[in-house]
Write a protein that holds these residues in place. Structure first.
Motif, mmCIF file in Angstrom:
data_model
loop_
_atom_site.group_PDB
_atom_site.id
_atom_site.type_symbol
_atom_site.label_atom_id
_atom_site.label_comp_id
_atom_site.label_asym_id
_atom_site.label_seq_id
_atom_site.Cartn_x
_atom_site.Cartn_y
_atom_site.Cartn_z
ATOM 1 N N ASN A 70 -11.485 7.267 3.182
ATOM 2 C CA ASN A 70 -11.957 6.362 2.125
ATOM 3 C C ASN A 70 -11.545 6.847 0.742
ATOM 4 O O ASN A 70 -11.344 6.032 -0.168
ATOM 5 C CB ASN A 70 -13.476 6.225 2.207
ATOM 6 C CG ASN A 70 -13.922 5.431 3.413
ATOM 7 O OD1 ASN A 70 -13.741 4.227 3.476
ATOM 8 N ND2 ASN A 70 -14.497 6.111 4.387
ATOM 9 N N VAL A 73 -8.094 5.448 0.288
ATOM 10 C CA VAL A 73 -8.145 4.018 -0.023
ATOM 11 C C VAL A 73 -8.510 3.792 -1.486
ATOM 12 O O VAL A 73 -7.870 3.018 -2.201
ATOM 13 C CB VAL A 73 -9.163 3.306 0.892
ATOM 14 C CG1 VAL A 73 -9.369 1.862 0.446
ATOM 15 C CG2 VAL A 73 -8.691 3.333 2.338
ATOM 16 N N ASP A 88 -8.937 -7.015 -2.577
ATOM 17 C CA ASP A 88 -8.798 -5.608 -2.944
ATOM 18 C C ASP A 88 -10.059 -5.081 -3.621
ATOM 19 O O ASP A 88 -10.468 -3.944 -3.395
ATOM 20 C CB ASP A 88 -7.605 -5.422 -3.887
ATOM 21 C CG ASP A 88 -6.282 -5.663 -3.193
ATOM 22 O OD1 ASP A 88 -6.219 -5.475 -1.971
ATOM 23 O OD2 ASP A 88 -5.321 -6.054 -3.874
ATOM 24 N N LEU A 91 -12.569 -4.513 -1.055
ATOM 25 C CA LEU A 91 -12.132 -3.349 -0.291
ATOM 26 C C LEU A 91 -12.441 -2.058 -1.036
ATOM 27 O O LEU A 91 -12.851 -1.055 -0.436
ATOM 28 C CB LEU A 91 -10.632 -3.451 0.001
ATOM 29 C CG LEU A 91 -10.011 -2.343 0.834
ATOM 30 C CD1 LEU A 91 -10.663 -2.276 2.200
ATOM 31 C CD2 LEU A 91 -8.514 -2.571 0.974
ATOM 32 N N ALA A 95 -14.873 0.929 0.232
ATOM 33 C CA ALA A 95 -14.508 2.345 0.306
ATOM 34 C C ALA A 95 -15.535 3.216 -0.412
ATOM 35 O O ALA A 95 -15.880 4.305 0.064
ATOM 36 C CB ALA A 95 -13.115 2.554 -0.294
ATOM 37 N N PRO A 314 -10.853 2.482 6.684
ATOM 38 C CA PRO A 314 -9.560 2.679 6.004
ATOM 39 C C PRO A 314 -8.375 2.291 6.881
ATOM 40 O O PRO A 314 -7.369 1.780 6.386
ATOM 41 C CB PRO A 314 -9.552 4.186 5.696
ATOM 42 C CG PRO A 314 -10.993 4.559 5.634
ATOM 43 C CD PRO A 314 -11.668 3.713 6.664
ATOM 44 N N TYR A 317 -8.630 -1.896 7.423
ATOM 45 C CA TYR A 317 -8.523 -2.784 6.271
ATOM 46 C C TYR A 317 -7.449 -2.374 5.270
ATOM 47 O O TYR A 317 -7.220 -3.070 4.308
ATOM 48 C CB TYR A 317 -9.860 -2.867 5.557
ATOM 49 C CG TYR A 317 -10.909 -3.533 6.410
ATOM 50 C CD1 TYR A 317 -11.052 -4.917 6.408
ATOM 51 C CD2 TYR A 317 -11.711 -2.790 7.236
ATOM 52 C CE1 TYR A 317 -11.979 -5.532 7.215
ATOM 53 C CE2 TYR A 317 -12.655 -3.390 8.046
ATOM 54 C CZ TYR A 317 -12.785 -4.766 8.028
ATOM 55 O OH TYR A 317 -13.709 -5.364 8.840
ATOM 56 N N ALA A 318 -6.809 -1.230 5.507
ATOM 57 C CA ALA A 318 -5.837 -0.782 4.529
ATOM 58 C C ALA A 318 -4.540 -0.328 5.168
ATOM 59 O O ALA A 318 -3.480 -0.906 4.926
ATOM 60 C CB ALA A 318 -6.439 0.330 3.673
ATOM 61 N N PHE A 319 -4.585 0.689 6.022
ATOM 62 C CA PHE A 319 -3.361 1.296 6.508
ATOM 63 C C PHE A 319 -2.581 0.365 7.430
ATOM 64 O O PHE A 319 -1.393 0.561 7.647
ATOM 65 C CB PHE A 319 -3.673 2.612 7.225
ATOM 66 C CG PHE A 319 -4.184 3.674 6.293
ATOM 67 C CD1 PHE A 319 -3.337 4.259 5.365
ATOM 68 C CD2 PHE A 319 -5.505 4.072 6.323
ATOM 69 C CE1 PHE A 319 -3.804 5.229 4.488
ATOM 70 C CE2 PHE A 319 -5.978 5.030 5.458
ATOM 71 C CZ PHE A 319 -5.133 5.621 4.533
ATOM 72 N N PHE A 324 -0.444 -2.199 1.392
ATOM 73 C CA PHE A 324 -1.157 -0.953 1.144
ATOM 74 C C PHE A 324 -0.237 0.239 1.370
ATOM 75 O O PHE A 324 -0.246 1.203 0.601
ATOM 76 C CB PHE A 324 -2.393 -0.850 2.035
ATOM 77 C CG PHE A 324 -3.202 0.386 1.761
ATOM 78 C CD1 PHE A 324 -4.190 0.382 0.791
ATOM 79 C CD2 PHE A 324 -2.950 1.562 2.434
ATOM 80 C CE1 PHE A 324 -4.921 1.528 0.514
ATOM 81 C CE2 PHE A 324 -3.670 2.712 2.164
ATOM 82 C CZ PHE A 324 -4.660 2.684 1.199
ATOM 83 N N SER A 355 -3.805 -5.712 -1.031
ATOM 84 C CA SER A 355 -3.167 -4.468 -0.615
ATOM 85 C C SER A 355 -3.028 -4.355 0.889
ATOM 86 O O SER A 355 -2.270 -3.538 1.383
ATOM 87 C CB SER A 355 -3.993 -3.265 -1.122
ATOM 88 O OG SER A 355 -3.910 -3.155 -2.512
ATOM 89 N N TRP A 356 -3.762 -5.136 1.628
ATOM 90 C CA TRP A 356 -3.668 -5.028 3.090
ATOM 91 C C TRP A 356 -3.038 -6.256 3.697
ATOM 92 O O TRP A 356 -3.207 -6.548 4.861
ATOM 93 C CB TRP A 356 -5.032 -4.748 3.698
ATOM 94 C CG TRP A 356 -6.101 -5.740 3.376
ATOM 95 C CD1 TRP A 356 -6.495 -6.169 2.154
ATOM 96 C CD2 TRP A 356 -6.933 -6.425 4.298
ATOM 97 N NE1 TRP A 356 -7.504 -7.073 2.258
ATOM 98 C CE2 TRP A 356 -7.807 -7.240 3.557
ATOM 99 C CE3 TRP A 356 -7.046 -6.438 5.690
ATOM 100 C CZ2 TRP A 356 -8.769 -8.060 4.136
ATOM 101 C CZ3 TRP A 356 -8.012 -7.242 6.267
ATOM 102 C CH2 TRP A 356 -8.855 -8.038 5.498
#
Length: 367
Positions: A70, A73, A88, A91, A95, A314, A317-319, A324, A355-356
């Motif tokens: 997190n 992120v 974002d 998100l 985080a 993380p 929702y991000a990687f 992202f 970002s995702w």
């Protein structure tokens, strides 16, 4: 109601007190046929010893993983804060919520392994911070789902076309509601010394009915309501995406399915176990020592699985998101790290995409 070891202690020793009180009244009445002393409370030695070994290790591991994931992120999103979309922004708050939640885990690890050594003030704050961010995480996921639902299904940019502060007001409302839910922690949590344990622990001090009410609140506001919102929104999103074909949209379909499944898999077992325990408290399901021990251990294991969701966020929702990863590589390049891809980072779009996002096409940009 989220700290298994403390619940075990309160139930066991309140049961002893009730047992002794009932026995005293039996002897005073001199009723030889009275059987109220026939069933002493079940010993909790095994479940308490299990918690003392299992919880510190689990909480320490989740603390490290959640803090690193997190933190990464938050760092990436803050590096692009001037171009954050509504998704974002949610998100980023998610985080923060997950980070604050895992920051309390070392305190509960010490409490489980030894005793609570931080005083009543920090007991109230740690319990409140933990539950505020527990609720915030679930509600923010629901906000993300609803934002994507409006954008994809109805082609409505609620936050982009409205007032600039609308997304901020939504986040403030979420945090305010979570603070309201955590008021019982400020009121009823305290560090109490128990002579029978010869230790001090951070525990709730309220009657059985209060514990049942908090459990129902946790089940509805922290699980069922967000899960229903996510399931409905993503079902409608899937219905729209399945009409279209293409590799990018297929990636988006996989992502939205993983979103709901991960939340459900992480938290459903814990809430089912708590529901069984509540039914036992209400007398609908008969208690016995073997069943109580199994439920206590199940609460410890499934609560750890639920907290693990903070570490998965993380990744989910991000990687997974293309944008992202691009922004993460850009941040690492600024810090002097070599770009292993061998490519110069290029912005995928001039628009304020999430970002995702898996694609930059139109209304699919937030997935």
């Amino acid at each position: 109601f989220l700290f298994p070891r403390q619940v075990h202690q309160v139930l066991y020793f309140s049961g002893i007190a009730s047992f002794l009180e009932n026995c005293s009244s039996c002897y005073d009445s001199e009723d030889e046929n009275d059987s109220c002393c026939a069933s002493p409370p079940c010993p909790q030695d095994f479940s308490l010893n299990f918690d003392q070994t299992f919880l510190p290790v689990l909480y320490s591991l989740l603390f490290l993983l959640g803090l690193v994931g997190n933190g990464a992120v938050a760092a990436v999103l803050l590096s692009q804060r001037a171009a954050l979309s509504s998704t974002d922004t949610f998100l980023l708050h998610l985080a923060v919520a997950d980070t604050l939640l895992v920051l309390t885990l070392p305190l509960w690890a010490v409490d489980a392994a030894i005793q609570w050594v931080f005083g009543s003030g920090l007991c109230k704050v740690a319990g409140a911070v933990f539950n505020i961010n527990f609720y915030a995480g679930a509600l923010l996921l629901a906000c993300i789902s609803f934002d994507r639902y409006l954008s994809i299904v109805h082609a409505t940019q609620l936050y982009r076309r409205g007032p600039r502060g609308r997304v901020a007001l939504t986040c403030i409302a979420v945090w305010g509601l979570c603070l309201l839910f955590a008021l019982p922690d400020f009121i009823f949590l305290s560090a109490n010394y128990d002579e029978r344990l010869n230790a001090t622990h951070c525990q709730y001090n309220f009657p059985q009915v209060g514990r049942t009410v908090l459990r129902v609140l946790q089940l509805v506001a922290g699980f069922l309501l967000p899960l229903l919102v996510m399931a409905y929104c993503y079902a409608r999103i899937l219905a729209v995406l399945l009409v279209s074909r293409g590799q990018r949209r297929l990636r988006a379909i996989r992502l939205v399915v993983v979103v709901v499944v991960a939340f459900a898999l992480c938290w459903t077992p814990y809430h089912l176990v708590v529901l069984v325990d509540t039914i036992m408290d209400l007398g609908v399901l008969a208690r016995n020592c073997a069943r109580e021990s199994q439920v206590d251990i199940a609460k410890s294991v499934t609560s750890g699985l639920g907290y693990m969701h903070c570490c998965l966020n993380p990744l989910l929702y991000a990687f997974v998101g293309v944008k992202f990863r691009e922004r993460m590589w850009m941040l690492l390049s600024r810090l002097g790290c070599p770009d292993r891809r061998g490519l110069q980072w290029q912005p995928s779009s001039s628009r304020r995409d999430s970002s995702w996002s898996e694609t930059t096409e139109g209304s699919y940009s937030g997935l």
